[in-house]
Design an enzyme around this catalytic site. Structure first.
Site, PDB file in Angstrom:
ATOM      1  N   HIS A  62       0.864  -1.189   0.000  1.00  0.00           N
ATOM      2  CA  HIS A  62       0.000   0.000   0.000  1.00  0.00           C
ATOM      3  C   HIS A  62       0.893   1.228   0.000  1.00  0.00           C
ATOM      4  CE1 HIS A  62       1.006  -0.468   4.224  1.00  0.00           C
ATOM      5  NE2 HIS A  62       0.382   0.639   4.565  1.00  0.00           N
ATOM      6  N   HIS A  64       1.190   3.988   2.120  1.00  0.00           N
ATOM      7  CA  HIS A  64       1.587   4.804   3.257  1.00  0.00           C
ATOM      8  C   HIS A  64       3.096   5.034   3.113  1.00  0.00           C
ATOM      9  CE1 HIS A  64      -2.131   3.855   5.920  1.00  0.00           C
ATOM     10  NE2 HIS A  64      -2.229   5.035   5.328  1.00  0.00           N
ATOM     11  N   ASP A  66       5.704   5.054   4.828  1.00  0.00           N
ATOM     12  CA  ASP A  66       6.736   4.174   5.390  1.00  0.00           C
ATOM     13  C   ASP A  66       6.955   2.911   4.559  1.00  0.00           C
ATOM     14  OD1 ASP A  66       4.082   3.664   6.446  1.00  0.00           O
ATOM     15  OD2 ASP A  66       4.946   2.244   7.872  1.00  0.00           O
ATOM     16  N   HIS A  67       6.128   2.708   3.523  1.00  0.00           N
ATOM     17  CA  HIS A  67       6.249   1.483   2.724  1.00  0.00           C
ATOM     18  C   HIS A  67       6.793   1.702   1.322  1.00  0.00           C
ATOM     19  CE1 HIS A  67       4.134  -1.343   5.501  1.00  0.00           C
ATOM     20  NE2 HIS A  67       3.810  -0.175   6.021  1.00  0.00           N
ATOM     21  N   ASP A 210       0.166  -4.182   5.835  1.00  0.00           N
ATOM     22  CA  ASP A 210      -0.539  -3.586   6.978  1.00  0.00           C
ATOM     23  C   ASP A 210      -2.013  -3.955   6.900  1.00  0.00           C
ATOM     24  OD1 ASP A 210       1.886  -2.389   7.417  1.00  0.00           O
ATOM     25  OD2 ASP A 210       1.115  -0.323   7.469  1.00  0.00           O
ATOM     26  N   HIS A 268       6.825  -5.391  11.472  1.00  0.00           N
ATOM     27  CA  HIS A 268       6.132  -4.093  11.495  1.00  0.00           C
ATOM     28  C   HIS A 268       5.752  -3.724  12.932  1.00  0.00           C
ATOM     29  CE1 HIS A 268       3.031  -1.026  10.438  1.00  0.00           C
ATOM     30  NE2 HIS A 268       3.730  -0.884   9.338  1.00  0.00           N
TER      31      HIS A 268
HETATM   32 ZN   LIG Z   1       3.086   0.566   7.856  1.00  0.00          ZN
HETATM   33 ZN   LIG Z   2      -0.112   1.474   6.552  1.00  0.00          ZN
END
Ligand SMILES: [Zn+2]
Ligand SMILES: [Zn+2]
Length: 307
Positions: A62, A64, A66-67, A210, A268
């Site tokens: 996804h 976000h 941080d990914h 996530d 995570h």
């Molecule tokens: Zn994350």
């Molecule tokens: Zn996320």
């Protein structure tokens, strides 16, 4: 496919810590090198853990930050290294928009082609000897888990049976092993099922990304060799897990139990569990009796062939 090796590049949620980088997993599947997520700093982790840079495809769970922000610098590095082969990027909507911005941030063009593909639940990307399937999950934005499924391998070759049927040693053996029928000099046809045992199941690896615990992941992970599940929080933070659409270690372990996976790795982690994930592990162990561990950056796991 014979080699299936994973290296955790980052195991922290939301922010990097002294010990843990943002999300990233390198998967070596024979000649292929894949990334699942590419958080900021992933390329340095690839240097540190020796995965090499010959990445064929990146699967984003996804978008976000941080990914995926690590893809910006990583592609620039590939350009400086003289990369020519295409890089394929996959992710849920809004992959096309977000990745296009990331890929071309501050540059007009790259020296190699970048393909961007949007995937939805159930889409399958065929690779040589295995496939990667997108699995819809439950997060705050469009998000996918991935099932990497190795093709089934033909059953064991029964040498005695082949000889008894009059198959001459040599290329005919190879044909039968590959599942092709062979015609003997006598005109008789020997079919592969006459000399092969039952097909051997391929390995299955599921990466949750996530998500809240969800039935689609249980389904995808049925009997999997390994489930890598996010485990951001502990029981004490259950409310936070619900609000932010993440999972607790206990919930991740329940998914593993319901799916009957052979092995579970938790990743995570919220910064609260950064240096001491023992609470997560203890709570997971109450739900799942199989092999379970908490990932750390650099953890490398080889999945042996099933036999
Ligand atoms: Zn994350
Ligand atoms: Zn996320």
């Amino acid at each position: 496919m014979s080699l299936l090796r994973l290296t955790f590049l980052g195991t922290s949620a939301a922010q990097p810590t002294l010990h843990r980088n943002l999300s990233g997993l390198a998967v070596k599947a024979d000649a292929d090198l894949l990334l699942f997520d590419c958080g900021e700093g992933s390329q340095r982790q690839m240097v540190r853990y020796g995965t090499g840079f010959s990445v064929d495809a990146v699967f984003f769970t996804h978008f976000h930050a941080d990914h995926y922000l690590g893809i910006i610098g990583f592609l620039r590095t590939l350009g400086m290294m003289g990369r020519e082969q295409p890089v394929r990027l996959y992710g849920p909507p809004t992959a096309r928009r977000v990745l296009h911005q990331a890929v071309y941030l501050g540059v007009e063009s790259l020296s190699f082609p970048v393909e961007i593909h949007e995937l939805k639940d159930g889409d399958v990307v065929r690779r040589n000897g295995y496939s990667v399937q997108a699995v819809g999950v439950d997060h705050r934005i469009n998000a996918l888990a991935y099932l990497l499924a190795e093709d089934d391998r033909p059953g064991r070759f029964n040498l005695e049976k082949a000889r008894a049927l009059g198959v001459p040693e040599g290329p005919s053996f190879g044909k039968l092993q590959k599942g092709e029928a062979v015609t003997l000099d006598s005109g008789a046809v020997v079919r592969p099922e006459q000399v092969l045992g039952e097909a051997r199941a391929g390995r299955r690896l599921v990466i949750s990304g996530d998500t809240r615990p969800c039935a689609s992941v249980v389904q995808a992970a049925k009997g999997a060799d390994l489930l890598i599940h996010e485990s951001t929080f502990s029981d004490e933070e259950q409310e936070r897990a619900l609000e932010t659409r993440h999972s607790t270690a206990r919930e991740a372990a329940r998914v593993a139990r319901e799916a009957g996976v052979r092995r579970l790795i938790l990743t995570h982690l919220s910064s609260r569990h950064d240096t001491d994930p023992s609470k997560l592990l203890a709570q997971a162990r109450e739900e799942y009796k199989g092999q379970v561990e908490v990932a750390h950056d650099g953890l490398t796991v080889e999945l042996p062939l099933r036999d």
